[in-house]
Design a protein around this motif. Sequence first.
Motif, mmCIF file in Angstrom:
data_model
loop_
_atom_site.group_PDB
_atom_site.id
_atom_site.type_symbol
_atom_site.label_atom_id
_atom_site.label_comp_id
_atom_site.label_asym_id
_atom_site.label_seq_id
_atom_site.Cartn_x
_atom_site.Cartn_y
_atom_site.Cartn_z
ATOM 1 N N GLY A 41 0.807 -1.206 0.000
ATOM 2 C CA GLY A 41 0.000 0.000 0.000
ATOM 3 C C GLY A 41 0.843 1.261 0.000
ATOM 4 O O GLY A 41 1.896 1.319 0.622
ATOM 5 N N ILE A 42 0.388 2.267 -0.730
ATOM 6 C CA ILE A 42 0.988 3.601 -0.711
ATOM 7 C C ILE A 42 -0.149 4.584 -0.418
ATOM 8 O O ILE A 42 -1.310 4.197 -0.361
ATOM 9 N N LEU A 43 0.181 5.839 -0.238
ATOM 10 C CA LEU A 43 -0.824 6.854 0.041
ATOM 11 C C LEU A 43 -1.746 7.004 -1.170
ATOM 12 O O LEU A 43 -1.288 7.344 -2.258
ATOM 13 N N PHE A 44 -3.026 6.713 -1.012
ATOM 14 C CA PHE A 44 -4.057 6.787 -2.047
ATOM 15 C C PHE A 44 -3.810 5.828 -3.204
ATOM 16 O O PHE A 44 -4.189 6.111 -4.333
ATOM 17 N N GLY A 45 -3.170 4.698 -2.955
ATOM 18 C CA GLY A 45 -2.947 3.763 -4.045
ATOM 19 C C GLY A 45 -2.351 2.454 -3.588
ATOM 20 O O GLY A 45 -2.372 2.096 -2.407
ATOM 21 N N GLN A 46 -1.814 1.741 -4.550
ATOM 22 C CA GLN A 46 -1.230 0.429 -4.311
ATOM 23 C C GLN A 46 -0.065 0.245 -5.283
ATOM 24 O O GLN A 46 -0.064 0.791 -6.384
ATOM 25 N N GLY A 47 0.924 -0.526 -4.859
ATOM 26 C CA GLY A 47 2.078 -0.800 -5.708
ATOM 27 C C GLY A 47 2.337 -2.287 -5.802
ATOM 28 O O GLY A 47 1.820 -3.081 -5.023
ATOM 29 N N ILE A 48 3.182 -2.660 -6.768
ATOM 30 C CA ILE A 48 3.581 -4.050 -6.944
ATOM 31 C C ILE A 48 5.098 -4.099 -7.058
ATOM 32 O O ILE A 48 5.702 -3.264 -7.726
ATOM 33 N N SER A 49 5.694 -5.033 -6.351
ATOM 34 C CA SER A 49 7.141 -5.233 -6.365
ATOM 35 C C SER A 49 7.407 -6.671 -6.804
ATOM 36 O O SER A 49 6.882 -7.602 -6.204
ATOM 37 N N VAL A 50 8.215 -6.851 -7.853
ATOM 38 C CA VAL A 50 8.469 -8.177 -8.407
ATOM 39 C C VAL A 50 9.967 -8.426 -8.476
ATOM 40 O O VAL A 50 10.724 -7.602 -8.979
ATOM 41 N N SER A 51 10.389 -9.583 -7.964
ATOM 42 C CA SER A 51 11.786 -10.033 -8.060
ATOM 43 C C SER A 51 11.809 -11.309 -8.901
ATOM 44 O O SER A 51 10.978 -12.199 -8.708
ATOM 45 N N CYS A 52 12.776 -11.405 -9.827
ATOM 46 C CA CYS A 52 12.863 -12.556 -10.725
ATOM 47 C C CYS A 52 14.260 -13.163 -10.691
ATOM 48 O O CYS A 52 15.252 -12.467 -10.488
ATOM 49 N N PHE A 53 14.304 -14.476 -10.914
ATOM 50 C CA PHE A 53 15.577 -15.172 -11.076
ATOM 51 C C PHE A 53 16.137 -14.852 -12.452
ATOM 52 O O PHE A 53 15.396 -14.497 -13.365
ATOM 53 N N PRO A 54 17.454 -14.964 -12.639
ATOM 54 C CA PRO A 54 18.053 -14.654 -13.944
ATOM 55 C C PRO A 54 17.420 -15.447 -15.080
ATOM 56 O O PRO A 54 17.105 -16.622 -14.945
ATOM 57 N N GLY A 55 17.213 -14.754 -16.195
ATOM 58 C CA GLY A 55 16.647 -15.356 -17.397
ATOM 59 C C GLY A 55 17.585 -15.153 -18.566
ATOM 60 O O GLY A 55 18.798 -15.000 -18.400
ATOM 61 N N GLU A 56 17.027 -15.121 -19.766
ATOM 62 C CA GLU A 56 17.849 -15.023 -20.970
ATOM 63 C C GLU A 56 18.170 -13.587 -21.365
ATOM 64 O O GLU A 56 19.063 -13.357 -22.152
ATOM 65 N N GLY A 57 17.446 -12.619 -20.875
ATOM 66 C CA GLY A 57 17.662 -11.239 -21.277
ATOM 67 C C GLY A 57 18.602 -10.501 -20.332
ATOM 68 O O GLY A 57 19.264 -11.071 -19.468
ATOM 69 N N TYR A 58 18.631 -9.177 -20.504
ATOM 70 C CA TYR A 58 19.454 -8.302 -19.677
ATOM 71 C C TYR A 58 18.823 -8.103 -18.300
ATOM 72 O O TYR A 58 19.495 -8.058 -17.294
#
Length: 109
Positions: A41-58
């Motif tokens: 939660g943020i003030l007057f909203g919502q956020g999303i945080s995503v962590s990923c394992f290494p893949g094929e791209g940068y």
Amino acid sequence: MLRKWAVFAIAVFSLFGLSVVPAAAAGGDFAPPGCFGERYGILFGQGISVSCFPGEGYGYRVIAHCSTGSAFWYVVGDPVPYGFGPAVAECSGALLVPARVVAYRVDEI
């Protein structure tokens, strides 16, 4: 009598269509394979945080699908190289109409 049956069939079909839409939108609550997403939660909203394992791209970035009332929009997070923290996107609203994250997706860069 035929008109009544036609109106009844259209009403049932419309009701079925409205009940399927929220179930389809709920599919955005899960991160893709190799990624972990968390809403906050943020003030007057919502956020999303995503962590990923290494893949094929940068690296990767998260794209949040935001809504408030009847308005829908996208918020694109900054690109993050693999191994350097989570990608973040925040949906900001107003005092009387806070925004929320309806769904999200992760793009590999």
